[in-house]
Write a protein that holds these residues in place. Structure first.
Motif, PDB file in Angstrom:
ATOM      1  N   ILE A 174       0.813  -1.225   0.000  1.00  0.00           N
ATOM      2  CA  ILE A 174       0.000   0.000   0.000  1.00  0.00           C
ATOM      3  C   ILE A 174       0.845   1.272   0.000  1.00  0.00           C
ATOM      4  CG2 ILE A 174      -2.093  -1.039   0.974  1.00  0.00           C
ATOM      5  CD1 ILE A 174      -1.241   0.163   3.731  1.00  0.00           C
ATOM      6  N   PHE A 175       2.077   1.194   0.495  1.00  0.00           N
ATOM      7  CA  PHE A 175       3.018   2.326   0.382  1.00  0.00           C
ATOM      8  C   PHE A 175       4.279   1.798  -0.286  1.00  0.00           C
ATOM      9  CE2 PHE A 175       0.151   3.938   3.589  1.00  0.00           C
ATOM     10  CZ  PHE A 175       0.055   5.292   3.277  1.00  0.00           C
ATOM     11  N   GLU A 208      -4.174  10.247   2.817  1.00  0.00           N
ATOM     12  CA  GLU A 208      -5.608   9.932   2.862  1.00  0.00           C
ATOM     13  C   GLU A 208      -5.925   8.798   1.887  1.00  0.00           C
ATOM     14  OE1 GLU A 208      -7.430  13.618   1.764  1.00  0.00           O
ATOM     15  OE2 GLU A 208      -6.947  14.579   3.668  1.00  0.00           O
ATOM     16  N   SER A 209      -7.007   8.078   2.200  1.00  0.00           N
ATOM     17  CA  SER A 209      -7.425   6.973   1.342  1.00  0.00           C
ATOM     18  C   SER A 209      -8.945   6.835   1.349  1.00  0.00           C
ATOM     19  CB  SER A 209      -6.808   5.669   1.839  1.00  0.00           C
ATOM     20  OG  SER A 209      -7.337   4.570   1.133  1.00  0.00           O
ATOM     21  N   PRO A 210      -9.520   6.452   0.188  1.00  0.00           N
ATOM     22  CA  PRO A 210     -10.961   6.177   0.175  1.00  0.00           C
ATOM     23  C   PRO A 210     -11.277   4.761   0.660  1.00  0.00           C
ATOM     24  CG  PRO A 210     -10.070   5.995  -2.046  1.00  0.00           C
ATOM     25  CD  PRO A 210      -8.930   6.428  -1.159  1.00  0.00           C
ATOM     26  N   LEU A 234      -6.665   0.918   0.683  1.00  0.00           N
ATOM     27  CA  LEU A 234      -5.772   0.240  -0.264  1.00  0.00           C
ATOM     28  C   LEU A 234      -4.990   1.210  -1.145  1.00  0.00           C
ATOM     29  CD1 LEU A 234      -8.198  -2.568  -1.490  1.00  0.00           C
ATOM     30  CD2 LEU A 234      -6.487  -2.677   0.336  1.00  0.00           C
ATOM     31  N   HIS A 235      -5.627   2.342  -1.469  1.00  0.00           N
ATOM     32  CA  HIS A 235      -5.019   3.330  -2.361  1.00  0.00           C
ATOM     33  C   HIS A 235      -4.849   4.618  -1.573  1.00  0.00           C
ATOM     34  CE1 HIS A 235      -7.383   0.478  -4.797  1.00  0.00           C
ATOM     35  NE2 HIS A 235      -6.372   0.542  -5.636  1.00  0.00           N
ATOM     36  N   TRP A 236      -3.650   5.194  -1.587  1.00  0.00           N
ATOM     37  CA  TRP A 236      -3.333   6.329  -0.727  1.00  0.00           C
ATOM     38  C   TRP A 236      -2.825   7.515  -1.529  1.00  0.00           C
ATOM     39  CZ3 TRP A 236      -4.493   6.245   4.425  1.00  0.00           C
ATOM     40  CH2 TRP A 236      -4.885   5.005   4.954  1.00  0.00           C
ATOM     41  N   GLY A 237      -3.208   8.726  -1.082  1.00  0.00           N
ATOM     42  CA  GLY A 237      -2.772   9.930  -1.787  1.00  0.00           C
ATOM     43  C   GLY A 237      -2.833  11.154  -0.881  1.00  0.00           C
ATOM     44  N   ASN A 238      -2.771  12.325  -1.502  1.00  0.00           N
ATOM     45  CA  ASN A 238      -2.735  13.606  -0.784  1.00  0.00           C
ATOM     46  C   ASN A 238      -1.655  13.603   0.301  1.00  0.00           C
ATOM     47  OD1 ASN A 238      -3.449  16.243  -0.407  1.00  0.00           O
ATOM     48  ND2 ASN A 238      -5.172  15.801   0.933  1.00  0.00           N
TER      49      ASN A 238
END
Lengths: 346, 346
Positions: A178-179, A217-219, A222-226
């Motif tokens: 995930i990272f 942040e993540s929805p 599994l997927h991370w951003g910002n």
């Protein structure tokens, strides 16, 4: 007030059964921790090595065939000028890094949070190329009926963070990396904030600055951003080299207290308190100016990699806090405090 | 067949207006590229320095106050033993890395893809702490009526990849850091594959292996996960140090051709072809065994950072391919080919 438990360490390597014949356990440390029913479960990092052949340096690794993983040993001649030992933890051969031990995650269970029984078999162990050199430093976050476990994976691809999920600490479902490299010290918040899952993480910084704590942040976990850098090392003797997040954040009315680690002068690791804003956890409310915990006891100043206290597991029961930590990359220790005391340490 | 254009370079630094007084343009190179209406637009990386004071090394940076960004200059005494020059691109002071130039993204427009007019003003320039040392190497992908532009940001937090979006190449909306440090060479696919957006990226690898090409998935272009290493450097003279992805992938019936770069012996950069599977773009169908393009011409073997050809912009028009590339971190060049030829180079 925080007090190191009087009979620390509470788990030592010699209490842990090796995962296979020919291996020896050098460390049982840096536990993730979680309240599960009437138990407290620790997710120990168990570090093992194989006895080297005379005249060789041995590096335990895994190889994979289809769905199966097999232990393997890389051997380098001790006299080879291309071989050097980084410290007790690393071996360098022809400019490439290897680990002197391979780690997996093992469960230990307790009713009182102080006396633990270590399971006989590994709980999470390498099954994928990204885990070839081992799996380290689990953190657990309970969200909506499931326990999310993140851990560091190490391979030729360097170190990164993967996720797994369990409901019962028996079956585990892997969720992949995930990272991406190079990233560790990932701590996932126990609930969404303003509609997003939140994590702290610690990307590497190979020259422009010092490794620092970042926010993402993540929805969907599994997927991370910002990604934003929120906390950098300070110019003091405890944080001069780098910092990284600890266990999953706790929620209190005053904010999210975080126990993070600093690597300071002479590679000494200490623990610090930080308070993040409830609704905007990328904002710092308070940052302690002196450590919560430093290595002072013989079990913290001697051992596999001395002068290290490192926490990635915390459990709160009725306001009482069990702060689990690894000492000297070798044993599990615990320090006891409570939420009010922790918030008053700033 | 691929041919370097006869009157390369097609854009040189002396054709570019500095972004402010006192700055000089040292490089206009590594362009992102996109077909926009009847134009081909390049998103140039413009690298600028300020004339150093006698006896000083100058590092151009930005500082930020509220919503505004201001240029600034760090000055280090040339005689200070703590100052060293890494190469023409970097300055090291007290063990920390700085850049000798600051970059921003500038548009250049053309009807024929060969003759370009460079705009007078920057298009994307630093406005955030994560961009303090500059913005580099844009890549553009058109998806559902919008142009997604990713670029490298550099700061004390090291190098990472941010995203912006535009519909008209006039207004740009920033979307923040999508790949945390240390990561660059991000190329976003032009459509979803099996329900997910796809990108290639290049995390750093500071010791365990060599920097390699990774694959990731996203539900929304903002949050990325399921990271997998898909391509590593090979033991040949062109890829011995590291590799990284190029422009956004093109879709063909045979798969997704990618032009990636390799950094080989003596820091020479070359370009290679790779073909990824249409429905499973983490799988390699073919990988060329020799480079598509290497530095051979004087404009590629002399200049700011010689022996570099680096591509992050490609445009396809009626089967004809304009492969834009930076030469020697200084100028924009183009090589011409077509889709069939490219697929036959393997």
């Amino acid at each position: 007030m925080i007090s190191k438990y009087k009979t620390n360490p509470i788990i030592k390597p010699n209490e842990v059964t090796p995962s296979m014949e020919g291996y020896r356990v050098l460390g049982a440390f840096n536990p993730g921790a979680v309240d599960y029913g009437d138990e407290i479960i620790l997710l120990l990092r168990v570090a093992e090595s194989c006895k080297p052949r005379e005249g060789y340096v041995s590096v335990p690794i895994y190889h994979f065939e289809g769905e199966e993983s097999y232990p393997d040993i890389l051997e380098f001649k001790s006299t080879d000028p291309e071989v050097s030992l980084k410290d007790t933890r690393g071996v360098v051969y022809k400019g490439q890094d290897y680990l002197s031990t391979t780690s997996h995650i093992r469960l230990a269970r307790s009713k009182d949070g102080l006396n633990f029984t270590v399971e006989e078999k590994p709980f999470i162990y390498p099954i994928d190329e990204s885990e070839k050199y081992g799996i380290e430093d689990a953190r657990v976050t309970y969200i909506d009926g499931k326990y999310y476990i993140n851990y560091t994976v190490v391979s030729e691809g360097s170190w990164a963070t993967a996720l797994a999920v369990t409901e019962d600490f028996v079956r585990v479902e892997r969720k992949g990396v995930i990272f991406h490299p190079e990233n560790k010290d990932v701590a996932i918040f126990p609930e969404k904030v303003r509609g997003k899952y939140i994590a702290l993480h610690r990307p590497n910084n190979s020259g422009f600055g010092k490794p620092s704590i970042w926010y993402s942040e993540s929805p969907d976990l599994l997927h991370w951003g910002n990604h934003k850098c929120i906390l950098r090392p300070r110019d003091n003797k405890w944080e001069s080299q780098k910092i990284g997040g600890g266990a999953r954040p706790m929620k209190t009315p005053e904010g999210w207290p975080i126990i993070y680690h600093g690597k300071g002068d002479n590679s000494v690791y200490s623990l610090f308190c930080l308070l993040l804003a409830l609704e905007e956890p990328h904002k710092i409310i308070r940052r302690a100016s002196t450590p919560l915990l430093t290595p002072t006891e013989p079990y913290e100043t001697e051992g596999f990699f001395p002068y290290v206290v490192f926490s990635n597991g915390i459990v709160e029961r009725d306001g009482k806090i069990f702060l689990y930590y690894g000492a000297s990359d070798e044993t599990v220790c615990v320090a006891l405090t409570d939420v009010d005391s922790l918030l008053r340490t700033f």
